[in-house]
Design a protein around this motif. Sequence first.
Motif, short mmCIF file in Angstrom:
data_model
loop_
_atom_site.label_atom_id
_atom_site.label_comp_id
_atom_site.label_asym_id
_atom_site.label_seq_id
_atom_site.Cartn_x
_atom_site.Cartn_y
_atom_site.Cartn_z
N TYR A 1 0.83 -1.20 0.00
CA TYR A 1 0.00 0.00 0.00
C TYR A 1 0.88 1.27 0.00
CZ TYR A 1 -4.52 -2.36 0.61
OH TYR A 1 -5.65 -3.11 0.42
N PRO A 2 1.74 1.43 -1.00
CA PRO A 2 2.60 2.63 -1.03
C PRO A 2 1.74 3.91 -1.06
CG PRO A 2 2.58 1.53 -3.17
CD PRO A 2 1.89 0.61 -2.21
N PHE A 3 2.27 4.97 -0.50
CA PHE A 3 1.60 6.27 -0.54
C PHE A 3 1.89 6.91 -1.90
CE2 PHE A 3 2.90 6.31 4.19
CZ PHE A 3 1.82 5.51 4.54
N VAL A 4 0.86 7.23 -2.65
CA VAL A 4 1.03 7.77 -4.00
C VAL A 4 0.14 9.00 -4.16
CG1 VAL A 4 0.96 7.29 -6.47
CG2 VAL A 4 1.47 5.43 -4.87
N ASN A 5 0.72 10.09 -4.64
CA ASN A 5 -0.03 11.33 -4.88
C ASN A 5 0.31 11.90 -6.25
OD1 ASN A 5 0.69 11.74 -1.57
ND2 ASN A 5 -1.44 11.85 -2.21
N LEU A 6 -0.71 12.33 -6.98
CA LEU A 6 -0.51 13.07 -8.23
C LEU A 6 -0.05 14.48 -7.89
CD1 LEU A 6 -0.85 13.24 -11.34
CD2 LEU A 6 -3.20 14.01 -10.90
N ALA B 1 -0.84 11.88 3.90
CA ALA B 1 -1.78 12.67 3.10
C ALA B 1 -1.02 13.75 2.35
CB ALA B 1 -2.86 13.31 3.99
N LEU B 2 -1.60 14.18 1.26
CA LEU B 2 -1.16 15.38 0.56
C LEU B 2 -1.82 16.55 1.26
CD1 LEU B 2 0.28 16.57 -2.01
CD2 LEU B 2 -1.94 16.35 -3.15
N LEU B 3 -1.03 17.45 1.82
CA LEU B 3 -1.61 18.58 2.54
C LEU B 3 -2.43 19.45 1.60
CD1 LEU B 3 1.28 19.63 4.94
CD2 LEU B 3 -0.83 18.43 5.51
#
Length: 621
Positions: free
Chosen positions: A283-288, A333-335
């Motif tokens: 479950y890697p943390f991934v953000n666009l 989270a992405l702030l």
Amino acid sequence: MAIALLPVRALCLLPLLFLSAHSQALPFRGGFLGRLYAAENPDGVGLRNAIEGNDGGVAGDEGDQTEVIDTDPAFGPLIFGSEFGNGGGGLKAAEESEFEGKWELVLEDSGVSAMHMQLLPNNKVLIFDSTVLGPSKMLLPKGTPCPVRPNAKEPDCWAHANIYDIETGALRPLTIITDPWCSSGGLGADGNFVSTGGFDAGSKSVRFLGLCDNCDWQDTPNVLGDGRWYSTQTKLEDGAFVVMGGRRSYSYEFVTVGNQISSKTTYSRFLDETTDLDENNLYPFVNLLPDGTLFVFANSRSIILDARNNKVVRELPRLIGGSRSYPASGMSALLPMKLKNHVDSRRVKAEVIVCGGAKPKAYRAVEKNQTFMPALRDCARLVVTDPNAQWKKEAMPSRRVMGDMLILPTGDLLILNGAAKGTSAWNFAEDPNLVPVLYSPEKPAGKRFRELKAATIPRMYHAVSMVLPDGRILVGGSNTNPTYTFTGVKFPTEMRLEKFSPHYLDPALQHLRPEIVAELTDKKMRYNRSFYVKFRVNSNGRKVSKKDVMVTMYAPPFTTHGYSMNQRLLQLSNTVLRKEGDVYHLDTKAPPSGTIAPPGDYLVFVVHRGVPSVGMWARIQ
């Protein structure tokens, strides 16, 4: 075969093989292990990593030379400072409130244990579990054909998914064919739910769920290129999804616009290298990111990835102190991103936060001698759009592993659920952390954390939570057992659903709560165009200025195993505020592109002096 040398813990963190009392009821023996061992591995690096005891990149913490402002022996130096900046704007009455929140029990029995959860644009909640953990507490409706699943001998007439109506409390059972256990998911650009991966025959499945009153799962098995068990699904700027990682799947692939699946996979050396003996990179943390690249975090390392061209743009500094990905299970989270009339998406600042987790050997400590190591207590932030980015740490009020991190409509974060000791897996954690924590990212360092009213129900492994349109938090699940188990265990399977009211729902502040005039407000947004919001608010004779009000738009995430995929909050820029009669007209600017706001459905909130309205659904295209 060399693969037989792998320790059990390096292959399956869920202690299935140690459960003699249940082993005959679970279809994991024999052929399953062979299929799990034979997962595709393009060059064998990950296999060697596990055999040779690779640490996934977490060695060397003792040599870190970060300036020590405060320390904790469990994870090393902490940094406190003013690097993050202070919040401005008008007076926020919610910040002055001493209200610590309120817990409400809203449903005694959710029918299925809430392992996975997604808020849908019709104000219903999708809840689902695994199909192999035994009978749930909800049967399929009479007349519904009972599916015979792959590798099963008998029909299964129990529901393992349902739709929960947040207004009425009604539950509608759904039928799942392939197993979505530990899958990934998200809302498509059309508002329908897209689910990828899962367990065994479900690991290469893609599933779809529409929004109609009688819609049920549509399952397309065996279409993904690699098995996706514990993978992450992230929406891209064109509405497609990238599905990344999974157990022994060191690769990623795309589910494109129109839900087309190519089955073409791209090998990721980064995912391969970040696994260790107990994995700690699932479950890697991934953000666009604003420029269309991806922030990818696994174990303790992170990169900026151009996924379309399979190019690692750069590797970011390592986050010292321990592991953060499943089963170490930190939170991320992405702030919130502030949009200031930007036309060029690349000018928008993007910052991530990672909190909690566990030491790399926490899983092994429980497995070997039932030692529950203390969870991590640090929070770290990184401005990923800064070419010279460095992690900046601070300490949470308490330790936490496998907690949830939600972005509230106000831009604050809520940290809840989880445990203070141990790691993810069945019965691998102790000391439930019952105290939610409010994190205000724009406050000065040392003043960002605030503990709220404690819960009374432990929510540990396989617990979930989500932000609802009315600003409350729906909290459910927690099953630390390999089947539905309600007696004779320390932490029984949890079927109750609760709603938590954060600080801004203080009854003393409700006169400040704005109300969006939905019939006068746009429901469709166009990139980089004006967006007009109409609202009413009782200001008690006080003049309402632009500084008192902000408009936020929230992408409701898919939440499972302590990670909320596709979660993002945007603060729109206010251009003009005027009042006509008792209605305020606020002119704002829609996000500039899909890299800032991927196409689809968002909850739009008007926040007045720190108190949010009820959210209104709007779609951006």
